[in-house]
Design a protein around this motif. Structure first.
Motif, PDB file in Angstrom:
ATOM      1  N   ALA A  50       0.840  -1.203   0.000  1.00 30.45           N
ATOM      2  CA  ALA A  50       0.000   0.000   0.000  1.00 30.45           C
ATOM      3  C   ALA A  50       0.872   1.249   0.000  1.00 30.45           C
ATOM      4  N   LEU A  51       0.302   2.339  -0.479  1.00 25.22           N
ATOM      5  CA  LEU A  51       0.978   3.630  -0.473  1.00 25.22           C
ATOM      6  C   LEU A  51       0.565   4.336   0.818  1.00 25.22           C
ATOM      7  N   ASP A  52       1.546   4.700   1.613  1.00 25.07           N
ATOM      8  CA  ASP A  52       1.267   5.310   2.914  1.00 25.07           C
ATOM      9  C   ASP A  52       1.518   6.815   2.837  1.00 25.07           C
ATOM     10  N   ILE A  53       0.514   7.597   3.183  1.00 28.59           N
ATOM     11  CA  ILE A  53       0.592   9.051   3.031  1.00 28.59           C
ATOM     12  C   ILE A  53       1.718   9.659   3.893  1.00 28.59           C
ATOM     13  N   ASN A  54       1.962   9.061   5.082  1.00 29.98           N
ATOM     14  CA  ASN A  54       3.051   9.577   5.934  1.00 29.98           C
ATOM     15  C   ASN A  54       4.401   9.417   5.252  1.00 29.98           C
ATOM     16  N   GLU A  55       4.543   8.341   4.492  1.00 28.03           N
ATOM     17  CA  GLU A  55       5.784   8.095   3.755  1.00 28.03           C
ATOM     18  C   GLU A  55       5.969   9.144   2.653  1.00 28.03           C
ATOM     19  N   LEU A  56       4.850   9.563   2.020  1.00 33.34           N
ATOM     20  CA  LEU A  56       4.946  10.631   1.009  1.00 33.34           C
ATOM     21  C   LEU A  56       5.458  11.921   1.640  1.00 33.34           C
ATOM     22  N   HIS A  57       4.916  12.258   2.818  1.00 31.87           N
ATOM     23  CA  HIS A  57       5.358  13.479   3.513  1.00 31.87           C
ATOM     24  C   HIS A  57       6.834  13.383   3.878  1.00 31.87           C
ATOM     25  N   ARG A  58       7.248  12.213   4.412  1.00 32.54           N
ATOM     26  CA  ARG A  58       8.658  12.026   4.795  1.00 32.54           C
ATOM     27  C   ARG A  58       9.573  12.230   3.599  1.00 32.54           C
ATOM     28  N   SER A  59       9.206  11.559   2.498  1.00 39.37           N
ATOM     29  CA  SER A  59      10.017  11.586   1.284  1.00 39.37           C
ATOM     30  C   SER A  59      10.117  13.013   0.734  1.00 39.37           C
ATOM     31  N   TYR A  60       8.986  13.704   0.721  1.00 37.97           N
ATOM     32  CA  TYR A  60       8.930  15.066   0.175  1.00 37.97           C
ATOM     33  C   TYR A  60       9.793  16.024   1.002  1.00 37.97           C
ATOM     34  N   GLN A  61       9.638  15.958   2.337  1.00 37.78           N
ATOM     35  CA  GLN A  61      10.384  16.871   3.210  1.00 37.78           C
ATOM     36  C   GLN A  61      11.890  16.626   3.102  1.00 37.78           C
ATOM     37  N   ALA A  62      12.281  15.348   3.048  1.00 37.63           N
ATOM     38  CA  ALA A  62      13.708  15.008   2.946  1.00 37.63           C
ATOM     39  C   ALA A  62      14.277  15.526   1.620  1.00 37.63           C
ATOM     40  N   ALA A  63      13.502  15.401   0.544  1.00 36.53           N
ATOM     41  CA  ALA A  63      13.986  15.795  -0.785  1.00 36.53           C
ATOM     42  C   ALA A  63      14.144  17.305  -0.903  1.00 36.53           C
ATOM     43  N   LYS A  64      13.266  18.046  -0.218  1.00 37.76           N
ATOM     44  CA  LYS A  64      13.300  19.516  -0.321  1.00 37.76           C
ATOM     45  C   LYS A  64      14.635  20.107   0.122  1.00 37.76           C
ATOM     46  N   GLN A  65      15.414  19.331   0.907  1.00 35.57           N
ATOM     47  CA  GLN A  65      16.727  19.809   1.357  1.00 35.57           C
ATOM     48  C   GLN A  65      17.690  19.955   0.164  1.00 35.57           C
ATOM     49  N   HIS A  66      17.521  19.109  -0.883  1.00 40.95           N
ATOM     50  CA  HIS A  66      18.528  19.124  -1.955  1.00 40.95           C
ATOM     51  C   HIS A  66      17.967  19.279  -3.372  1.00 40.95           C
ATOM     52  N   CYS A  67      16.614  19.338  -3.519  1.00 39.44           N
ATOM     53  CA  CYS A  67      16.063  19.552  -4.864  1.00 39.44           C
ATOM     54  C   CYS A  67      14.670  20.166  -4.729  1.00 39.44           C
ATOM     55  N   GLN A  68      14.015  20.376  -5.847  1.00 41.81           N
ATOM     56  CA  GLN A  68      12.672  20.955  -5.840  1.00 41.81           C
ATOM     57  C   GLN A  68      11.691  19.888  -6.344  1.00 41.81           C
ATOM     58  N   PRO A  69      11.059  19.108  -5.436  1.00 38.88           N
ATOM     59  CA  PRO A  69      10.127  18.094  -5.917  1.00 38.88           C
ATOM     60  C   PRO A  69       8.944  18.773  -6.607  1.00 38.88           C
ATOM     61  N   ARG A  70       8.707  18.425  -7.884  1.00 41.09           N
ATOM     62  CA  ARG A  70       7.645  19.096  -8.628  1.00 41.09           C
ATOM     63  C   ARG A  70       6.615  18.131  -9.179  1.00 41.09           C
ATOM     64  N   VAL A  71       6.917  16.828  -9.114  1.00 37.26           N
ATOM     65  CA  VAL A  71       6.016  15.868  -9.750  1.00 37.26           C
ATOM     66  C   VAL A  71       5.994  14.566  -8.956  1.00 37.26           C
ATOM     67  N   ILE A  72       4.812  13.965  -8.877  1.00 41.78           N
ATOM     68  CA  ILE A  72       4.696  12.653  -8.239  1.00 41.78           C
ATOM     69  C   ILE A  72       4.149  11.657  -9.261  1.00 41.78           C
ATOM     70  N   CYS A  73       4.821  10.511  -9.371  1.00 47.46           N
ATOM     71  CA  CYS A  73       4.392   9.446 -10.287  1.00 47.46           C
ATOM     72  C   CYS A  73       3.741   8.326  -9.486  1.00 47.46           C
ATOM     73  N   ILE A  74       2.615   7.861  -9.993  1.00 48.94           N
ATOM     74  CA  ILE A  74       1.906   6.749  -9.355  1.00 48.94           C
ATOM     75  C   ILE A  74       1.670   5.682 -10.409  1.00 48.94           C
ATOM     76  N   ILE A  75       1.865   4.416 -10.044  1.00 48.44           N
ATOM     77  CA  ILE A  75       1.584   3.310 -10.957  1.00 48.44           C
ATOM     78  C   ILE A  75       0.440   2.510 -10.331  1.00 48.44           C
ATOM     79  N   ASN A  76      -0.717   2.534 -10.945  1.00 48.98           N
ATOM     80  CA  ASN A  76      -1.895   1.859 -10.381  1.00 48.98           C
ATOM     81  C   ASN A  76      -2.751   1.259 -11.486  1.00 48.98           C
TER      82      ASN A  76
END
Length: 492
Positions: A208-234
């Motif tokens: 399953a896709l866990d929303i807390n994991e999305l937040h973790r991933s996004y916040q960590a990435a913001k330190q070194h890049c500009q997350p602009r897109v999310i890809c989902i395979i469903n």
């Protein structure tokens, strides 16, 4: 003289040192080293060489027809008529197919499939796709001018990513992708020198896709890049999970809050097997969340001729529906598409049949429905069988294959084997898959090619072989795995 001295030096202009470094960084496991090795073994067997097996079984790629699946008659009839219109006079082709072929040909320059179409695709096909989406989503409006035909879904995904990647250093575009993922994404990100931002699916909770994991991933990435897109395979590839409506709502809410562009890869939308699962399109869920969301979240959804019940990979047909894109950017998208002229017309025609299949009142419906149900019924049976047999093997754990065409079992690899792999400079599951290939002739893809949590190992196999072949394959995997554990655990 200069030419002579150059050839004496033997230097080529293009070497690994002068090669585009982004190309060197690209990896695509589905056709990677293990598959090349399988091809070598196949040729060795053809030339009369002997191995402990008589054939190589390629379970590495979702290529249905190569695995023996029969084409859907009606689709091939329409494409044949479009390709060779003289067949319109033949009584062996049904009127339903001729009617569709005539309509497609009327939309083609010179009434020929050999002409270029407009860059976004043949107009009547785009209109059929919009009508199909409206019907699938139970009335959610679809505008045919938002539909762009593509050369398989891959081409569309690459094109959209190309629009999104920009910036330098910490403002470089970050692309959020699921791990495990289909390696087209990581390959495209490498090639464009974007930043890969991983979010991990929850294996213990059926991927399953866990929303807390999305937040973790996004916040960590913001330190070194500009997350602009999310890809989902469903439904998921390689993981086979089907997302719940609640989960999709959470993802869309997250994208809305963080102002992310959404790419929804829905090529397996017809491949749902678990009775308690249902495919929900991102677009329909977005619509049901209300106008505030539906009129603002930028969303592109992708579909293809290659999967579903038709499995027409070779036609390279597909489309994308683009919603809420800035009109000026849309003009740039059309410009980019026009550089590659147009997707293959035969693939566009095949896509048209998928979105405009025989209807219950038509003569061809009975055979069409029979063929479609038989393909999807067999896949559902094979999904269950694969999960059941793999889970009976000590040291293998396989989540339910709710959809798509693959199992992605977790395999226990003893520490001794892990050490040996490291000494050989390869991933432990690569060692496992190479040994499996050498000893049984079965070709699967190591989990490391898709990404996985550190310390876990997997492989991806398709559920496409015939039931008979699949049972043989799974039996061989079981025996190999037990032998592998014995060899490396010192278990007798």
């Amino acid at each position: 003289a200069t030419q002579i001295s150059r050839s004496v030096r033997g230097e080529k202009t293009l070497t690994l040192d002068t090669l585009n470094p982004q190309v060197k960084a690209v990896e695509y496991a589905v056709r990677g080293p293990i598959v090349i090795k399988a091809g070598e073994i196949e040729r060795y067997l053809e030339e009369g060489g002997t191995k402990p097996f008589s054939e190589v079984i390629k379970a590495n790629i979702g290529d249905a027809h190569a695995m023996g699946q029969k084409p859907i008659t009606f689709l091939r009839q329409v494409v044949a008529l479009c390709t060779f219109p003289e067949l319109m006079d033949s009584p062996s082709f049904p009127e339903d197919a001729k009617r569709r072929a005539r309509r497609i040909l009327q939309g083609c320059g010179g009434h020929s499939l050999g002409s270029y179409s407009a860059s976004p695709g043949v107009e009547c096909i785009r209109k059929d796709i919009a009508a199909y989406i409206e019907q699938r989503d139970e009335g959610v409006p679809s505008d045919w001018e938002n539909i762009y035909l593509t050369t398989g879904a891959s081409d569309g995904i690459m094109t959209i990513l190309r629009l999104l990647v920009s910036g330098k250093d910490s403002s470089r575009t970050g692309v959020m992708i699921p791990i495990p993922q289909y390696p087209l994404y990581s390959a495209a990100i490498s090639e464009m020198d974007a930043v890969q931002v991983n979010y991990y699916l929850d294996e213990d909770n059926c991927w399953a896709l866990d929303i807390n994991e999305l937040h973790r991933s996004y916040q960590a990435a913001k330190q070194h890049c500009q997350p602009r897109v999310i890809c989902i395979i469903n439904p998921g590839n390689p993981t086979g999970q089907v997302q719940s409506k609640k989960c999709i709502e959470e993802v869309l809410h997250f994208a809305y809050e963080e102002n992310l562009f959404v790419m929804s890869d829905e090529v397996y939308q017809d491949n749902v097997y678990a009775p308690d699962c249902q495919f929900h399109s991102f677009k329909k869920v977005l619509y049901e969340m209300g106008p505030e969301y539906f009129n603002s979240v930028e969303l592109v959804s992708f579909h293809s001729t290659s999967k579903g019940y038709t499995g027409e990979c070779g036609f390279r047909g597909g489309y994308m529906e683009v919603i809420n894109m800035d009109p000026e950017v849309k003009a740039q998208l059309v410009k980019l598409l026009s550089v590659r002229l147009c997707p293959p017309l035969a693939g566009q025609a095949a896509m048209d049949v998928i979105v405009n299949p025989p209807q219950p009142e038509e003569h061809t419906f009975k055979q069409f429905h029979q063929e479609k149900s038989s393909v999807l019924g067999a896949l559902a049976e094979k999904a269950k069988l694969t999960e059941k047999i793999l889970n009976a093997v000590p040291g293998i754990k396989c989540n339910p294959v709710q959809g798509a065409m693959y199992a992605f079992p977790r395999i226990f690899i003893p520490p001794k084997a892990v050490e040996e792999a490291k000494a050989l400079g390869m991933q432990p599951d690569m060692l496992y898959c190479l040994r499996l290939l050498e000893e049984t002739g079965i070709c699967v893809v190591p989990g490391s090619g898709f990404g996985q949590k550190d310390g876990t190992y997997h492989f991806r196999m398709t559920i496409l072989p015939s039931i008979e072949k699949l049972k043989v394959l799974l039996g061989k995997v079981r025996d190999f795995h037990i032998g592998f554990l014995k060899e490396y655990s010192g278990l007798e």
